[in-house]
Design a protein around this motif. Structure first.
Motif: not given
Length: 372
Positions: A54, A315-316, A319
């Motif tokens: 991912p 966002y990273q 994740s």
């Protein structure tokens, strides 16, 4: 900002982007290159791949942004870099493409030979960039032959000098250790134990090699303050090896990341205020001044970076938080790829002799009688 010119700010931002890329893609490269060593069976190999599944494509965004920022902020640097390092960067690009394709295709067919071939692509296409990025940045710091027009006058072989090759070996070994520690942090059982032992062995080799490269860099190209970053890089790597030996994967991974950060700081610190020194003609040296875009372009880029960068970082980070837990063997489902050749569509499988043939009237006989 703090008395810095926009050219200096963008040099620092590009250094930050490359640092983030090496830290994040570094363990990607290490995991991919160690796939054949860590994965004893198909389930473990899939676990190894899934530790970065991912994450790997998001990590490559840092490279894209670093290249785009270099093109926009320092077009002369970008032009000389990509023309002089054309073949090396082309090899890196092909390796990154092959690696991405292999991740997607290895599970498309449920066949061991098919998967082994794609696994070999993953291993090779992970090790090659890990080596060549070190070679490239060592050459940038040491200087390459540029004429007065900032044109590269060397060849591909020119880049394969002892200092650059030592830099490539350093990045390869540190990334391999970084990846092994990451696998031990993300898995359990025998796979975790194998990754732990391998990380320790790689660390024992990486320490003297990295120390030699850092000392060479400091003596030949470093500045007074880069001695601090050299000491931090060396100390962090030694500390990572010690913590791996004690089974503290989380802290060990933090220290391997710190090693990469401090090494990258050393390289960019040794380079500044140049962005690409000339080893043959001082007039050909590119600096943050003569390689930069216009002030208006840098101003626009600065506002865009201030608006977009926090969103990308958030966002990273999200994740990584979502995919933070360890992967067990139970997390790996059965293979769902296409059947191997010989059992594809159009080839009917044999019906086992023990299965009786169903009579045409069986279904009708089981239906209850309907009375009107």
């Amino acid at each position: 900002m703090f008395g810095l010119a926009l050219t200096d700010i963008w040099f620092l931002l590009i250094a930050l982007l490359w640092t983030g890329y090496f830290v994040l893609e570094g363990f990607d490269f290490g995991v991919g290159a160690l796939l054949g060593v860590l994965g004893r069976d198909e389930t473990d190999r899939r676990r190894v791949v899934n530790t970065i599944g991912p994450l790997w494509d998001g990590n490559e965004v840092w490279l894209i942004v670093a290249g785009g920022a270099t093109f926009a902020a320092f077009p002369e640097w970008y032009a000389s870099l990509f023309s002089g390092f054309y073949l090396a960067l082309l090899i890196v690009l092909v390796a990154l493409i092959g690696r991405g394709v292999a991740f997607e295709y290895r599970g498309k067919v449920d066949d061991d030979r098919w998967r082994r071939r794609w696994d070999a692509v993953i291993i090779g296409c992970s090790a090659v960039p890990a080596l060549l990025w070190g070679v490239a940045f060592a050459n940038i710091v040491a200087g390459v032959p540029l004429d007065a027009d900032h044109e590269y006058t060397g060849t591909f072989v020119t880049l394969l000098n002892p200092y650059a090759l030592l830099g490539g070996l350093t990045t390869l070994l540190v990334f391999l250790m970084h990846g092994a520690v990451f696998v031990s942090l993300k898995t359990d059982g025998d796979l975790r134990a194998r990754a732990h032992r391998l990380a320790l062995r790689l660390g024992l080799v990486a320490v003297p090699v990295a120390a030699a490269f850092l000392v060479w860099t400091q003596l030949a190209h470093g500045k007074g303050w880069t001695l601090v970053s050299v000491a931090v890089a060396a100390g962090a790597l030694v500390g990572a090896v010690v913590l791996v030996g004690r089974g503290r994967e989380g802290w060990a991974f933090t220290l391997t990341a710190a090693t990469i950060v401090a090494t990258t700081v050393t390289l960019f610190g040794s380079l500044y205020p140049n962005v690409m020194p000339s080893s043959t003609d001082p007039a050909g040296t590119l600096t943050t001044t003569n390689a930069a875009s216009t002030p208006y372009t840098l101003q626009i880029m600065t506002w865009v970076a201030l608006a977009v960068t926090p969103i990308v970082l958030a966002y990273q980070a999200w994740s990584y938080w979502v995919f933070r837990r360890r992967l067990t063997r139970d997390d790996i489902p059965a293979a769902t790829g296409l059947p191997p050749r010989g059992t594809r569509a159009g080839v009917q499988p044999e019906v086992p002799a023990t299965v009786p043939e169903q009579r045409s009237g069986d279904l009708e006989e089981e239906r209850p009688e309907v009375r009107r």
